[in-house]
Design a protein around this motif. Structure first.
Motif, PDB file in Angstrom:
ATOM      1  N   UNK A  68       2.242  -1.724 -19.343  1.00 56.50           N
ATOM      2  CA  UNK A  68       1.695  -2.788 -18.510  1.00 56.50           C
ATOM      3  C   UNK A  68       1.028  -2.228 -17.251  1.00 56.50           C
ATOM      4  N   UNK A  69       1.521  -1.088 -16.746  1.00 58.48           N
ATOM      5  CA  UNK A  69       0.827  -0.435 -15.633  1.00 58.48           C
ATOM      6  C   UNK A  69      -0.539   0.057 -16.103  1.00 58.48           C
ATOM      7  N   UNK A  70      -0.571   0.705 -17.264  1.00 55.43           N
ATOM      8  CA  UNK A  70      -1.833   1.212 -17.819  1.00 55.43           C
ATOM      9  C   UNK A  70      -2.833   0.079 -18.020  1.00 55.43           C
ATOM     10  N   UNK A  71      -2.385  -1.030 -18.611  1.00 57.19           N
ATOM     11  CA  UNK A  71      -3.318  -2.113 -18.905  1.00 57.19           C
ATOM     12  C   UNK A  71      -3.734  -2.873 -17.652  1.00 57.19           C
ATOM     13  N   UNK A  72      -2.827  -2.960 -16.671  1.00 61.29           N
ATOM     14  CA  UNK A  72      -3.216  -3.585 -15.405  1.00 61.29           C
ATOM     15  C   UNK A  72      -4.286  -2.750 -14.714  1.00 61.29           C
ATOM     16  N   UNK A  73      -4.169  -1.436 -14.815  1.00 63.58           N
ATOM     17  CA  UNK A  73      -5.188  -0.558 -14.229  1.00 63.58           C
ATOM     18  C   UNK A  73      -6.514  -0.703 -14.968  1.00 63.58           C
ATOM     19  N   UNK A  74      -6.454  -0.805 -16.300  1.00 61.98           N
ATOM     20  CA  UNK A  74      -7.676  -1.030 -17.079  1.00 61.98           C
ATOM     21  C   UNK A  74      -8.346  -2.337 -16.646  1.00 61.98           C
ATOM     22  N   UNK A  75      -7.537  -3.388 -16.496  1.00 62.79           N
ATOM     23  CA  UNK A  75      -8.088  -4.683 -16.082  1.00 62.79           C
ATOM     24  C   UNK A  75      -8.684  -4.601 -14.683  1.00 62.79           C
ATOM     25  N   UNK A  76      -7.986  -3.911 -13.775  1.00 64.11           N
ATOM     26  CA  UNK A  76      -8.486  -3.769 -12.411  1.00 64.11           C
ATOM     27  C   UNK A  76      -9.791  -2.978 -12.386  1.00 64.11           C
ATOM     28  N   UNK A  77      -9.858  -1.914 -13.175  1.00 69.86           N
ATOM     29  CA  UNK A  77     -11.086  -1.107 -13.218  1.00 69.86           C
ATOM     30  C   UNK A  77     -12.264  -1.899 -13.785  1.00 69.86           C
TER      31      UNK A  77
ATOM     32  N   UNK B 233       6.981 -10.322  -6.004  1.00 70.01           N
ATOM     33  CA  UNK B 233       6.003 -10.503  -4.928  1.00 70.01           C
ATOM     34  C   UNK B 233       5.726  -9.172  -4.238  1.00 70.01           C
ATOM     35  N   UNK B 234       5.149  -8.270  -5.005  1.00 69.28           N
ATOM     36  CA  UNK B 234       4.851  -6.935  -4.503  1.00 69.28           C
ATOM     37  C   UNK B 234       3.382  -6.849  -4.118  1.00 69.28           C
ATOM     38  N   UNK B 235       3.094  -6.150  -3.028  1.00 71.24           N
ATOM     39  CA  UNK B 235       1.707  -5.955  -2.607  1.00 71.24           C
ATOM     40  C   UNK B 235       0.924  -5.197  -3.669  1.00 71.24           C
ATOM     41  N   UNK B 236       1.601  -4.267  -4.353  1.00 74.27           N
ATOM     42  CA  UNK B 236       0.935  -3.493  -5.402  1.00 74.27           C
ATOM     43  C   UNK B 236       0.474  -4.412  -6.531  1.00 74.27           C
ATOM     44  N   UNK B 237       1.369  -5.303  -6.977  1.00 72.49           N
ATOM     45  CA  UNK B 237       1.006  -6.237  -8.037  1.00 72.49           C
ATOM     46  C   UNK B 237      -0.128  -7.146  -7.585  1.00 72.49           C
ATOM     47  N   UNK B 238      -0.088  -7.583  -6.339  1.00 72.67           N
ATOM     48  CA  UNK B 238      -1.137  -8.451  -5.799  1.00 72.67           C
ATOM     49  C   UNK B 238      -2.489  -7.756  -5.792  1.00 72.67           C
ATOM     50  N   UNK B 239      -2.495  -6.488  -5.402  1.00 76.11           N
ATOM     51  CA  UNK B 239      -3.761  -5.746  -5.347  1.00 76.11           C
ATOM     52  C   UNK B 239      -4.376  -5.592  -6.731  1.00 76.11           C
ATOM     53  N   UNK B 240      -3.552  -5.253  -7.732  1.00 78.86           N
ATOM     54  CA  UNK B 240      -4.079  -5.107  -9.092  1.00 78.86           C
ATOM     55  C   UNK B 240      -4.551  -6.458  -9.627  1.00 78.86           C
ATOM     56  N   UNK B 241      -3.793  -7.514  -9.318  1.00 82.96           N
ATOM     57  CA  UNK B 241      -4.145  -8.855  -9.763  1.00 82.96           C
ATOM     58  C   UNK B 241      -5.482  -9.284  -9.156  1.00 82.96           C
ATOM     59  N   UNK B 242      -5.654  -9.045  -7.876  1.00 82.45           N
ATOM     60  CA  UNK B 242      -6.894  -9.436  -7.206  1.00 82.45           C
ATOM     61  C   UNK B 242      -8.091  -8.650  -7.734  1.00 82.45           C
ATOM     62  N   UNK B 243      -7.890  -7.371  -8.024  1.00 78.97           N
ATOM     63  CA  UNK B 243      -8.992  -6.547  -8.523  1.00 78.97           C
ATOM     64  C   UNK B 243      -9.464  -7.011  -9.891  1.00 78.97           C
TER      65      UNK B 243
END
Length: 249
Positions: free
Chosen positions: A150-159, A226-236
């Motif tokens: 899920x970290x890998x795919x969240x990064x793919x989505x953010x990119x 409610x993590x800032x990291x999750x929020x940043x990836x979500x927003x990207x």
């Protein structure tokens, strides 16, 4: 049918999808329970937590002690931790082993397989996984494979989200969008996700993939809270995923 040296038994909710494998000699199980009785190694690849739970509820009643259950779906890490505990009670070895690479890598036998579970289970599953894996990594206890996926795919989505925004910015500055794509693909801003995005005639051409990435971003958000990291990836990733799935703001 011997796939990678192993007899292959298959089951699917849509029996017609099994026809190419049966034509090559695979055995089609009539039910999930029959599959569990017949197989020493069972790999599951369905959509979400509810689907995995439904299938595993049937399998764990019939699988033999010493057999192995591998979850190739992408689901919550906590779901895998609970399944691992149930498997331990039944004497069944367990791995969560989500995959990355898509249909092309599956056909070529070069999938990336991210594993979580006991070392004994990993060693038991390894010869089978090696028949379809290009990269095979044991990451830790049950659930670790899901965390990595899920970290890998969240990064793919953010990119992909950043690629979407970057090309919009280029257009706003008067740069031809197609010219910007070719430039970035040859420059320091390039990435695998950008190259995927650049091939799309429109974001909606990625609707199926976006739905899967969106699910995985949701899983990461659920895991991190409610993590800032999750929020940043979500927003990207959000603007692109919504555009790809045809959603309006």
């Amino acid at each position: 049918m011997r796939a990678g040296g192993y007899d292959l038994i298959v089951w699917a909710r849509r029996p017609e999808t099994l026809e190419p494998f049966v034509a090559e000699g695979a055995v089609a199980a009539a039910s999930v329970a029959e599959l569990g009785v017949m197989a020493d190694h069972v790999g599951i690849c369905v959509v979400d937590d509810a689907d995995v739970a439904e299938i595993c509820d049937q399998l764990l009643q019939v699988m033999r002690p010493g057999s192995l259950l591998a979850i190739h779906s992408t689901i919550l890490p906590e779901s895998c931790e609970m399944l691992a505990a149930r498997c331990t009670e039944a004497g069944i070895n367990f791995l969560d082993a989500p995959v990355s690479g898509g249909g092309g890598a599956a056909a070529a036998g070069t999938l990336t397989v991210m594993c979580g579970g006991e070392c004994e289970a990993f060693e038991q599953a390894k010869p089978v996984f090696e028949t379809f894996a290009g990269t095979l990594v044991h990451l830790g206890d049950a659930g670790a494979g899901q965390c990595a996926k899920i970290v890998n795919n969240a990064l793919m989505a953010a990119n992909m989200g950043l690629a979407h925004a970057a090309l919009d910015a280029a257009e706003m500055l008067g740069i031809d969008r197609d010219a910007a794509k070719e430039l970035i693909k040859a420059s320091s801003g390039r990435s695998f996700a950008f190259e995927v995005y650049a091939r799309l005639p429109h974001p909606t051409a990625f609707a199926h993939g976006a739905a899967l990435l969106s699910k995985d971003v949701d899983l990461l958000r659920a895991s991190l809270g409610k993590s800032q990291i999750a929020t940043e990836l979500d927003m990207a990733s959000g603007a692109f995923l919504n555009a790809a799935m045809g959603e309006q703001f």
